[in-house]
Write an enzyme that holds these catalytic residues in place. Structure first.
Site, PDB file in Angstrom:
ATOM      1  N   PRO A   1      11.990  58.238  13.653  1.00 28.85           N
ATOM      2  CA  PRO A   1      12.476  59.034  12.537  1.00 28.85           C
ATOM      3  C   PRO A   1      11.397  59.460  11.546  1.00 28.85           C
ATOM      4  O   PRO A   1      10.469  58.707  11.261  1.00 28.85           O
ATOM      5  CB  PRO A   1      13.483  58.106  11.849  1.00 28.85           C
ATOM      6  N   ASN A   2      11.572  60.667  11.065  1.00 34.29           N
ATOM      7  CA  ASN A   2      10.747  61.286  10.017  1.00 34.29           C
ATOM      8  C   ASN A   2       9.369  61.740  10.507  1.00 34.29           C
ATOM      9  O   ASN A   2       8.629  62.378   9.752  1.00 34.29           O
ATOM     10  CB  ASN A   2      10.604  60.362   8.793  1.00 34.29           C
TER      11      ASN A   2
ATOM     12  N   ARG B   1       4.872  65.029   5.034  1.00 33.27           N
ATOM     13  CA  ARG B   1       5.412  63.751   4.566  1.00 33.27           C
ATOM     14  C   ARG B   1       4.285  62.807   4.147  1.00 33.27           C
ATOM     15  O   ARG B   1       3.437  62.459   4.977  1.00 33.27           O
ATOM     16  CB  ARG B   1       6.174  63.129   5.746  1.00 33.27           C
TER      17      ARG B   1
ATOM     18  N   TYR C   1      -0.111  59.427   5.841  1.00 27.82           N
ATOM     19  CA  TYR C   1      -0.008  59.806   7.258  1.00 27.82           C
ATOM     20  C   TYR C   1      -0.938  60.944   7.666  1.00 27.82           C
ATOM     21  O   TYR C   1      -1.011  61.275   8.849  1.00 27.82           O
ATOM     22  CB  TYR C   1       1.446  60.153   7.597  1.00 27.82           C
TER      23      TYR C   1
ATOM     24  N   ASN D   1       5.840  55.050  18.772  1.00 25.05           N
ATOM     25  CA  ASN D   1       5.779  54.927  17.320  1.00 25.05           C
ATOM     26  C   ASN D   1       7.236  54.994  16.861  1.00 25.05           C
ATOM     27  O   ASN D   1       7.783  56.087  16.667  1.00 25.05           O
ATOM     28  CB  ASN D   1       4.940  56.041  16.692  1.00 25.05           C
TER      29      ASN D   1
ATOM     30  N   ALA E   1      10.287  53.751  11.178  1.00 19.77           N
ATOM     31  CA  ALA E   1      11.025  52.718  10.431  1.00 19.77           C
ATOM     32  C   ALA E   1      11.822  51.780  11.352  1.00 19.77           C
ATOM     33  O   ALA E   1      12.038  50.607  11.010  1.00 19.77           O
ATOM     34  CB  ALA E   1      11.942  53.367   9.413  1.00 19.77           C
TER      35      ALA E   1
ATOM     36  N   GLU F   1       2.627  49.731  21.318  1.00 22.47           N
ATOM     37  CA  GLU F   1       3.180  50.032  19.983  1.00 22.47           C
ATOM     38  C   GLU F   1       2.120  50.794  19.196  1.00 22.47           C
ATOM     39  O   GLU F   1       0.948  50.419  19.199  1.00 22.47           O
ATOM     40  CB  GLU F   1       3.530  48.728  19.253  1.00 22.47           C
TER      41      GLU F   1
ATOM     42  N   HIS G   1       1.118  53.039  15.480  1.00 26.23           N
ATOM     43  CA  HIS G   1       1.375  53.485  14.101  1.00 26.23           C
ATOM     44  C   HIS G   1       0.167  54.262  13.588  1.00 26.23           C
ATOM     45  O   HIS G   1      -0.976  53.883  13.878  1.00 26.23           O
ATOM     46  CB  HIS G   1       1.627  52.306  13.163  1.00 26.23           C
TER      47      HIS G   1
ATOM     48  N   ARG H   1       0.569  47.305   4.055  1.00 25.36           N
ATOM     49  CA  ARG H   1       1.577  47.962   3.230  1.00 25.36           C
ATOM     50  C   ARG H   1       2.652  46.952   2.800  1.00 25.36           C
ATOM     51  O   ARG H   1       2.420  45.754   2.798  1.00 25.36           O
ATOM     52  CB  ARG H   1       2.135  49.167   4.001  1.00 25.36           C
TER      53      ARG H   1
HETATM   54  C1  DQA Z   1       4.697  54.328  10.801  1.00 21.97           C
HETATM   55  C2  DQA Z   1       4.757  53.104   9.882  1.00 21.97           C
HETATM   56  C3  DQA Z   1       6.197  52.736   9.557  1.00 21.97           C
HETATM   57  O1  DQA Z   1       6.224  51.611   8.693  1.00 21.97           O
HETATM   58  C4  DQA Z   1       6.890  53.885   8.862  1.00 21.97           C
HETATM   59  O2  DQA Z   1       8.267  53.571   8.644  1.00 21.97           O
HETATM   60  C5  DQA Z   1       6.738  55.178   9.557  1.00 21.97           C
HETATM   61  C6  DQA Z   1       5.484  55.502  10.211  1.00 21.97           C
HETATM   62  C7  DQA Z   1       3.257  54.807  11.045  1.00 21.97           C
HETATM   63  O3  DQA Z   1       3.064  55.569  11.991  1.00 21.97           O
HETATM   64  O4  DQA Z   1       2.353  54.449  10.304  1.00 21.97           O
HETATM   65  O5  DQA Z   1       7.638  56.019   9.527  1.00 21.97           O
HETATM   66  O6  DQA Z   1       5.254  53.965  12.047  1.00 21.97           O
END
Ligand code: DQA
Length: 153
Positions: A10-11, A18, A23, A74, A77, A99, A101, A108
């Site tokens: 998501p997002n 964003r 990011y 990725n 959240a 995994e 990110h 964080r």
């Molecule tokens: C994320 C890190 C997550 O904590 C966050 O909710 C994201 C992006 C990252 O790519 O750094 O949406 O996965």
């Protein structure tokens, strides 16, 4: 040819707009282009997807499983909340799982320090920004290759 599926949660469709201070400026399309390049270099085929829903992410994991593809995920959240995503990844027995990110969640907020995805992952790449996507595709390709070599010997 081995296949790598890069799954985004998501997002991440809003990358570039964003929280760019966290990011970066790259869009999701920019990240897909990087992944395509890394896949070509590594000699694997690539699928690249994004969904904002938890069920959508589960479906995408099932599709990767059905194809026997390595997974780069990725989960955004849902990394920190989703037992459903963890359970789906656990159905992918023997398939490489990375995994991923953009940021380093461990630098964080405390709620980002917990990862359900990590419980099913072979490895974690975090904090390298967009470069992490290329790194993750290369790592997934290498893991696929070494597992194929091992199963042939
Ligand atoms: C994320 C890190 C997550 O904590 C966050 O909710 C994201 C992006 C990252 O790519 O750094 O949406 O996965």
């Amino acid at each position: 040819m081995p296949s790598v599926h890069v799954l985004n949660g998501p997002n991440l469709n809003l990358l570039g707009e964003r929280e760019p201070q966290i990011y970066g400026a790259d869009t999701l399309a920019d990240l897909e282009a990087r992944c395509k390049e890394a896949a070509q270099e590594a000699g694997v085929t690539l699928a690249f997807h994004q969904t904002n829903s938890e069920g959508g992410l589960v479906e995408l994991i099932h599709a990767a499983r059905a194809e026997g593809a390595a997974i780069v995920i990725n989960a955004a959240a849902y990394t920190h909340t989703s037992v459903a995503v963890l359970d789906a990844l656990r159905t992918c027995d023997g398939l490489p799982i990375i995994e991923l990110h953009l940021s380093n969640p461990h630098r964080r907020e405390a709620f980002r320090h917990q990862s359900y995805v990590a419980l099913a992952a072979d490895g974690v790449i975090a904090g390298f920004g967009p470069e992490g996507y290329s790194m993750a595709v290369a790592a997934a390709a290498r893991l696929s290759q070494s597992r194929a070599d091992r199963s042939q010997s």
